[in-house]
Design a protein around this motif. Sequence first.
Motif, mmCIF file in Angstrom:
data_model
loop_
_atom_site.group_PDB
_atom_site.id
_atom_site.type_symbol
_atom_site.label_atom_id
_atom_site.label_comp_id
_atom_site.label_asym_id
_atom_site.label_seq_id
_atom_site.Cartn_x
_atom_site.Cartn_y
_atom_site.Cartn_z
ATOM 1 N N PHE A 1 70.605 37.573 23.287
ATOM 2 C CA PHE A 1 69.763 38.667 23.779
ATOM 3 C C PHE A 1 70.140 39.987 23.115
ATOM 4 O O PHE A 1 69.298 40.722 22.640
ATOM 5 C CB PHE A 1 69.864 38.779 25.300
ATOM 6 C CG PHE A 1 69.177 39.980 25.864
ATOM 7 C CD1 PHE A 1 67.805 40.093 25.810
ATOM 8 C CD2 PHE A 1 69.907 41.006 26.438
ATOM 9 C CE1 PHE A 1 67.154 41.208 26.319
ATOM 10 C CE2 PHE A 1 69.276 42.122 26.951
ATOM 11 C CZ PHE A 1 67.895 42.222 26.884
ATOM 12 N N THR A 2 71.420 40.294 23.090
ATOM 13 C CA THR A 2 71.859 41.549 22.471
ATOM 14 C C THR A 2 73.303 41.425 22.009
ATOM 15 O O THR A 2 74.090 40.713 22.618
ATOM 16 C CB THR A 2 71.700 42.734 23.453
ATOM 17 O OG1 THR A 2 71.990 43.947 22.763
ATOM 18 C CG2 THR A 2 72.580 42.616 24.654
ATOM 19 N N MET A 3 73.624 42.098 20.948
ATOM 20 C CA MET A 3 74.989 42.059 20.418
ATOM 21 C C MET A 3 75.871 43.137 21.055
ATOM 22 O O MET A 3 77.015 42.903 21.374
ATOM 23 C CB MET A 3 74.959 42.251 18.895
ATOM 24 C CG MET A 3 76.317 42.172 18.236
ATOM 25 S SD MET A 3 77.123 40.582 18.390
ATOM 26 C CE MET A 3 76.227 39.631 17.214
ATOM 27 N N ILE A 4 75.315 44.340 21.246
ATOM 28 C CA ILE A 4 76.086 45.455 21.792
ATOM 29 C C ILE A 4 75.435 45.936 23.085
ATOM 30 O O ILE A 4 74.321 46.452 23.077
ATOM 31 C CB ILE A 4 76.177 46.624 20.784
ATOM 32 C CG1 ILE A 4 76.842 46.160 19.481
ATOM 33 C CG2 ILE A 4 76.934 47.800 21.396
ATOM 34 C CD1 ILE A 4 76.832 47.185 18.375
ATOM 35 N N ASP A 5 76.132 45.729 24.201
ATOM 36 C CA ASP A 5 75.614 46.139 25.510
ATOM 37 C C ASP A 5 76.719 45.941 26.542
ATOM 38 O O ASP A 5 77.477 44.971 26.456
ATOM 39 C CB ASP A 5 74.387 45.308 25.888
ATOM 40 C CG ASP A 5 73.755 45.778 27.177
ATOM 41 O OD1 ASP A 5 72.957 46.723 27.125
ATOM 42 O OD2 ASP A 5 74.069 45.188 28.232
ATOM 43 N N ILE B 1 79.808 42.694 22.264
ATOM 44 C CA ILE B 1 80.537 43.943 22.055
ATOM 45 C C ILE B 1 80.025 44.939 23.102
ATOM 46 O O ILE B 1 78.827 44.991 23.371
ATOM 47 C CB ILE B 1 80.315 44.469 20.621
ATOM 48 C CG1 ILE B 1 80.820 43.429 19.615
ATOM 49 C CG2 ILE B 1 81.004 45.813 20.421
ATOM 50 C CD1 ILE B 1 80.479 43.719 18.180
ATOM 51 N N LEU B 2 80.932 45.706 23.680
ATOM 52 C CA LEU B 2 80.551 46.608 24.759
ATOM 53 C C LEU B 2 79.785 47.820 24.224
ATOM 54 O O LEU B 2 79.641 48.016 23.021
ATOM 55 C CB LEU B 2 81.793 47.025 25.538
ATOM 56 C CG LEU B 2 82.584 45.844 26.142
ATOM 57 C CD1 LEU B 2 83.757 46.348 26.963
ATOM 58 C CD2 LEU B 2 81.689 44.944 26.975
ATOM 59 N N ALA B 3 79.268 48.626 25.121
ATOM 60 C CA ALA B 3 78.348 49.716 24.781
ATOM 61 C C ALA B 3 78.923 50.733 23.804
ATOM 62 O O ALA B 3 78.177 51.388 23.082
ATOM 63 C CB ALA B 3 77.878 50.414 26.049
ATOM 64 N N TYR C 1 83.183 37.403 23.379
ATOM 65 C CA TYR C 1 83.265 37.615 21.935
ATOM 66 C C TYR C 1 84.117 36.550 21.241
ATOM 67 O O TYR C 1 83.687 35.942 20.256
ATOM 68 C CB TYR C 1 83.827 39.007 21.631
ATOM 69 C CG TYR C 1 83.991 39.275 20.160
ATOM 70 C CD1 TYR C 1 82.946 39.791 19.414
ATOM 71 C CD2 TYR C 1 85.196 39.009 19.513
ATOM 72 C CE1 TYR C 1 83.081 40.038 18.059
ATOM 73 C CE2 TYR C 1 85.347 39.249 18.161
ATOM 74 C CZ TYR C 1 84.296 39.754 17.433
ATOM 75 O OH TYR C 1 84.435 39.979 16.092
ATOM 76 N N GLU C 2 85.327 36.346 21.722
ATOM 77 C CA GLU C 2 86.230 35.364 21.097
ATOM 78 C C GLU C 2 85.662 33.955 21.184
ATOM 79 O O GLU C 2 85.795 33.173 20.248
ATOM 80 C CB GLU C 2 87.629 35.429 21.723
ATOM 81 C CG GLU C 2 88.413 36.658 21.354
ATOM 82 C CD GLU C 2 88.688 36.800 19.852
ATOM 83 O OE1 GLU C 2 88.969 35.786 19.184
ATOM 84 O OE2 GLU C 2 88.618 37.941 19.353
ATOM 85 N N THR C 3 85.015 33.637 22.297
ATOM 86 C CA THR C 3 84.400 32.319 22.451
ATOM 87 C C THR C 3 83.330 32.110 21.395
ATOM 88 O O THR C 3 83.288 31.070 20.737
ATOM 89 C CB THR C 3 83.782 32.180 23.859
ATOM 90 O OG1 THR C 3 84.802 32.415 24.835
ATOM 91 C CG2 THR C 3 83.179 30.812 24.065
ATOM 92 N N PHE C 4 82.472 33.099 21.214
ATOM 93 C CA PHE C 4 81.409 33.055 20.210
ATOM 94 C C PHE C 4 82.010 32.913 18.809
ATOM 95 O O PHE C 4 81.627 32.039 18.033
ATOM 96 C CB PHE C 4 80.576 34.334 20.320
ATOM 97 C CG PHE C 4 79.368 34.367 19.449
ATOM 98 C CD1 PHE C 4 78.163 33.845 19.891
ATOM 99 C CD2 PHE C 4 79.418 34.938 18.181
ATOM 100 C CE1 PHE C 4 77.021 33.892 19.083
ATOM 101 C CE2 PHE C 4 78.297 34.991 17.375
ATOM 102 C CZ PHE C 4 77.097 34.467 17.830
ATOM 103 N N LYS C 5 82.971 33.770 18.494
ATOM 104 C CA LYS C 5 83.623 33.771 17.181
ATOM 105 C C LYS C 5 84.306 32.431 16.897
ATOM 106 O O LYS C 5 84.162 31.861 15.807
ATOM 107 C CB LYS C 5 84.639 34.911 17.131
ATOM 108 C CG LYS C 5 85.389 35.020 15.845
ATOM 109 C CD LYS C 5 86.368 36.178 15.926
ATOM 110 C CE LYS C 5 87.450 36.029 14.907
ATOM 111 N NZ LYS C 5 88.517 37.002 15.058
ATOM 112 N N ASN C 6 85.029 31.912 17.861
ATOM 113 C CA ASN C 6 85.738 30.638 17.678
ATOM 114 C C ASN C 6 84.779 29.469 17.520
ATOM 115 O O ASN C 6 85.034 28.551 16.732
ATOM 116 C CB ASN C 6 86.702 30.388 18.839
ATOM 117 C CG ASN C 6 87.851 31.373 18.842
ATOM 118 O OD1 ASN C 6 88.183 31.980 17.825
ATOM 119 N ND2 ASN C 6 88.455 31.559 20.002
#
Length: 83
Positions: A46-50, A56-58, A67-72
Amino acid sequence: MPIWLTEWGWSGSEDAPAAQSAYVQETMASYYAIKDTYNLESIMMFTMIDVDYGLILADGVKKGPAYETFKNFIAVNPVRALW
């Protein structure tokens, strides 16, 4: 015909950090498992920064709980780039 799934993500601030990470892991694993069967070419969060929905936070710097889950997941399950 290739399929692109757009705007997937967790429920926002209602989900605890651990639930956000679990959702990312389970959802990406599910999509990855069926990508060849259904010609699933792209999944877009849905969104990368929010603050509520982003990896990633606002502030654009601090990483959210998933984030780490996605990256891993991407590191372990690489796919080809479309461009």
